[in-house]
Design an enzyme around this catalytic site. Structure first.
Site, PDB file in Angstrom:
ATOM      1  N   CYS A  86      30.896   2.507 -49.509  1.00  0.00           N
ATOM      2  CA  CYS A  86      30.938   1.465 -48.699  1.00  0.00           C
ATOM      3  C   CYS A  86      31.756  -0.279 -49.488  1.00  0.00           C
ATOM      4  O   CYS A  86      32.558  -0.046 -49.848  1.00  0.00           O
ATOM      5  CB  CYS A  86      30.206   0.787 -47.804  1.00  0.00           C
ATOM      6  SG  CYS A  86      30.477  -0.011 -46.693  1.00  0.00           S
ATOM      7  N   HIS A 176      28.865   6.271 -45.632  1.00  0.00           N
ATOM      8  CA  HIS A 176      27.902   6.558 -46.663  1.00  0.00           C
ATOM      9  C   HIS A 176      27.400   8.051 -46.412  1.00  0.00           C
ATOM     10  O   HIS A 176      26.333   8.485 -45.672  1.00  0.00           O
ATOM     11  CB  HIS A 176      26.618   5.573 -45.566  1.00  0.00           C
ATOM     12  CG  HIS A 176      26.931   3.869 -45.913  1.00  0.00           C
ATOM     13  ND1 HIS A 176      26.155   3.984 -46.581  1.00  0.00           N
ATOM     14  CD2 HIS A 176      27.694   2.932 -45.143  1.00  0.00           C
ATOM     15  CE1 HIS A 176      26.473   2.409 -47.266  1.00  0.00           C
ATOM     16  NE2 HIS A 176      27.006   1.958 -45.980  1.00  0.00           N
ATOM     17  N   GLU A 178      25.783   8.974 -48.208  1.00  0.00           N
ATOM     18  CA  GLU A 178      24.474   9.472 -48.942  1.00  0.00           C
ATOM     19  C   GLU A 178      22.812   9.307 -47.873  1.00  0.00           C
ATOM     20  O   GLU A 178      22.089   9.932 -47.955  1.00  0.00           O
ATOM     21  CB  GLU A 178      22.799   8.517 -50.089  1.00  0.00           C
ATOM     22  CG  GLU A 178      23.219   7.219 -49.406  1.00  0.00           C
ATOM     23  CD  GLU A 178      24.423   5.790 -49.117  1.00  0.00           C
ATOM     24  OE1 GLU A 178      24.376   4.889 -48.650  1.00  0.00           O
ATOM     25  OE2 GLU A 178      25.511   6.422 -48.776  1.00  0.00           O
ATOM     26  N   SER A 230      -7.414   8.628 -59.021  1.00  0.00           N
ATOM     27  CA  SER A 230      -7.621   7.992 -57.137  1.00  0.00           C
ATOM     28  C   SER A 230      -7.737   9.068 -57.044  1.00  0.00           C
ATOM     29  O   SER A 230      -8.812   9.208 -55.077  1.00  0.00           O
ATOM     30  CB  SER A 230      -6.586   6.902 -56.753  1.00  0.00           C
ATOM     31  OG  SER A 230      -5.804   8.253 -56.592  1.00  0.00           O
ATOM     32  N   GLY A 232      -5.639  10.622 -55.479  1.00  0.00           N
ATOM     33  CA  GLY A 232      -3.819  11.112 -54.642  1.00  0.00           C
ATOM     34  C   GLY A 232      -2.663  11.570 -55.995  1.00  0.00           C
ATOM     35  O   GLY A 232      -2.930  12.010 -56.953  1.00  0.00           O
ATOM     36  N   VAL A 233      -1.625  12.471 -55.323  1.00  0.00           N
ATOM     37  CA  VAL A 233      -0.870  13.072 -56.458  1.00  0.00           C
ATOM     38  C   VAL A 233      -0.407  12.434 -57.025  1.00  0.00           C
ATOM     39  O   VAL A 233      -0.293  12.790 -58.203  1.00  0.00           O
ATOM     40  CB  VAL A 233       0.649  13.251 -55.439  1.00  0.00           C
ATOM     41  CG1 VAL A 233       1.341  14.108 -55.475  1.00  0.00           C
ATOM     42  CG2 VAL A 233      -0.092  14.459 -54.005  1.00  0.00           C
ATOM     43  N   SER A 236      -2.955  11.935 -60.312  1.00  0.00           N
ATOM     44  CA  SER A 236      -3.481  13.523 -60.406  1.00  0.00           C
ATOM     45  C   SER A 236      -1.712  14.523 -61.314  1.00  0.00           C
ATOM     46  O   SER A 236      -2.224  14.388 -62.986  1.00  0.00           O
ATOM     47  CB  SER A 236      -3.540  14.220 -59.780  1.00  0.00           C
ATOM     48  OG  SER A 236      -5.581  13.903 -59.027  1.00  0.00           O
TER      49      SER A 236
END
EC number: 6.3.5.2
Length: 520
Positions: A86, A176, A178, A230, A232-233, A236
């Site tokens: 673009c 685009h 993507e 926390s 969370g992923v 961790s």
């Protein structure tokens, strides 16, 4: 972001497109490492990374405006393959001697491309005479090609929709590739990377794990690391990677602010202590957090209180350990990509983000950020590589401020308990129905509204619970999940029957935009 040359990589020059990160995701999906750099520092990034190919992104700017951004000349002098998307196509044409002008027929949305000639990017994909769906979003358009270029595909409003200089390996598209609305877009990008640039595509999580462990060991040496866990992923996976590198030199601190989901803190502590042998401190600071939050209704104030108390609590616990030289964080690549501004003004802050904020400066620690080159889906893949169970990796995102921002209005312990129980029942019903993995994020919200109801022979006056569920790819945009009404009926009935304090349940059918996923 890596500070050194990276073999077999792609450099993406960002001109400010809202979907530049999608280009990076497509390149990574093709098994190739890439980095995004803003156009202002693209020359420096090019010299540092020493890529094997360059992609020029789209932009909200117009190439015909005075002072509009350009790609550094070093890219065109390098002899490397270049793919302009673009705005990237337009600036490449202008810089190489072509012409661009503002279009009288702007083209947005779905369009169809007619392939006129074969080219290397079409190998195994498109052939001359075929027609293909693409996604357009442009006002300007190329009107004259630089020497050496030819048109290989057109659309009704873009006579130079796909151009190529195959001798210099320069390609430009007005659409685009993507975005998912261009069905063959990822394959076109893959052909550019593999067939044109000759990059193998052997970048994997296994290779990343090995490289990251080596870099952590080199950075940390024999010093100590503390990490805010926390549950969370992101945090961790970061903790496990650092632990693999330096073992007992790492201590994790889980600050339990009393705003987690039902049994979450206990489950996280048990998993990491029993299965991964991590040195983990579980700090129950719920009284401290809830005490300061009680009665606070403004969401920004809530976030700031939680952020401040988190830093204070973490800092106190770290000092009890005797301090550390390094702070481990689960920072991801989207967090560190520099934003591109054409006005020099600041971006609008929609919501403050809760993280460890100013801890490194306050405690004079250096950061260890082993995930800062990865996107969320790659972090999940790395988690699997490190042995985290799918049930943990696939958990829905959960905000740092926790249930505080799912309880609009003033917070009390009673409200949090009501919300925690309703949320647990809702998620249980989702899992029973086999829908959990089909949904990006689902949760309950306790509204600061009470309504009249009838239960048994008595009148009730209790809270309203809103249920929220969305589908998304990356959290940037989202659509509400289209449940079967029978499911909603079951979930609502259980919540009303089993949770004292709720007598009405509603379902949120707002998409993002205009709404956000969380209510606060």
């Amino acid at each position: 972001m890596t500070q050194t040359a990276h073999p077999d990589s792609v450099l993406i020059v960002d001109f400010g497109s809202q979907v530049t990160q999608l280009i990076a995701r497509r390149v990574r999906e093709a098994g190739v490492y890439c980095e995004i750099v803003p156009f202002q520092s693209a020359e420096e990034g090019f010299k540092r990374l020493q890529p094997k190919a360059v992609i020029l992104s789209g932009s909200p700017a117009s190439t015909v405006d005075e002072g509009s951004p350009r790609a550094p000349q070093i890219i065109f002098d390098s002899g490397l393959p270049v793919f302009g998307i673009c705005y990237g196509q337009q600036t490449m044409c202008m810089q190489l001697g072509g012409k661009v002008e503002s279009g009288h027929h702007r083209e947005f949305g779905r369009a169809f491309l007619d392939v006129d000639k074969d080219c290397e990017l079409f190998e195994g994909l498109w052939s001359s005479g075929s027609r293909h769906q693409v996604w357009m979003s442009h006002g300007d358009r190329v009107t004259a090609l630089p020497d050496g270029f030819k048109v290989v595909a057109t659309s009704s409003n873009a006579p130079f929709a796909f151009i190529a200089d195959e001798k210099r390996k320069y390609y430009g598209v007005q659409f685009h590739p993507e975005v998912v609305h261009t069905p063959d877009g990822a394959k076109l990008i893959g052909n550019f990377i593999h067939n044109v640039a000759g990059i193998k595509g052997d970048w994997s999580m296994s290779a990343y794990r090995q490289k990251a462990v080596e870099e952590i060991r080199k950075q940390v040496g024999d010093k100590r690391v503390i990490c805010a866990l926390s549950g969370g992923v992101d945090s961790s996976v970061a903790a496990l990677l650092i632990h693999e590198a330096v073992g007992d030199q790492l201590t994790c601190i889980l600050v339990d602010h009393g705003l987690m989901r039902k049994d979450e803190a206990a489950n996280v502590v048990a998993m990491f202590r029993e299965h991964y042998n991590l040195h983990l401190l579980h700090v129950d600071a719920s009284d401290r957090f809830i005490g300061e939050l009680e009665g606070v209704s403004d969401p920004e104030t809530k976030r700031k209180i939680i952020g401040r108390l988190f830093i204070e609590t973490f800092e106190e616990e770290a000092k009890k350990l005797g301090g550390a030289d390094f702070l481990g964080q689960g920072t991801l690549y989207p967090d560190v990509i520099e934003s591109v501004s054409f006005t020099g003004g600041p971006s609008v802050t929609i919501k403050s983000h809760h993280n460890v904020g100013g801890l490194p400066e306050r405690m004079k620690m250096q950061l260890v950020e082993p995930l800062r080159e990865l996107f969320k889906d790659e972090v999940r893949a790395l988690g699997r590589e490190l042995g985290l169970p799918d049930s943990f990796i696939g958990r829905h995102p959960f905000p740092g401020p926790g249930l505080a921002i799912r309880c609009p209005g003033g917070i009390t312990r009673e409200k949090l308990e009501i919300l925690r129980e309703a949320d647990a029942i809702y998620l249980d019903e989702i899992r029973k129905a086999g829908l959990y993995d089909a949904i990006w994020q689902a949760f309950a919200v306790l509204l600061p509204v009470q309504t009249v109801g009838v239960m048994g022979d008595g009148r009730t006056y209790e809270f309203v619970c809103a249920l929220r569920a969305v589908t998304s790819v990356d959290g940037m945009t989202a659509d509400f999940y289209h449940y079967d009404m029978e499911f909603l009926g079951r979930a609502a009935t259980r919540i009303i029957n089993e949770v004292r304090g709720i007598n009405r349940v509603v379902y949120d059918v707002t998409s993002k935009p205009p709404g956000t996923i969380e209510w606060e």
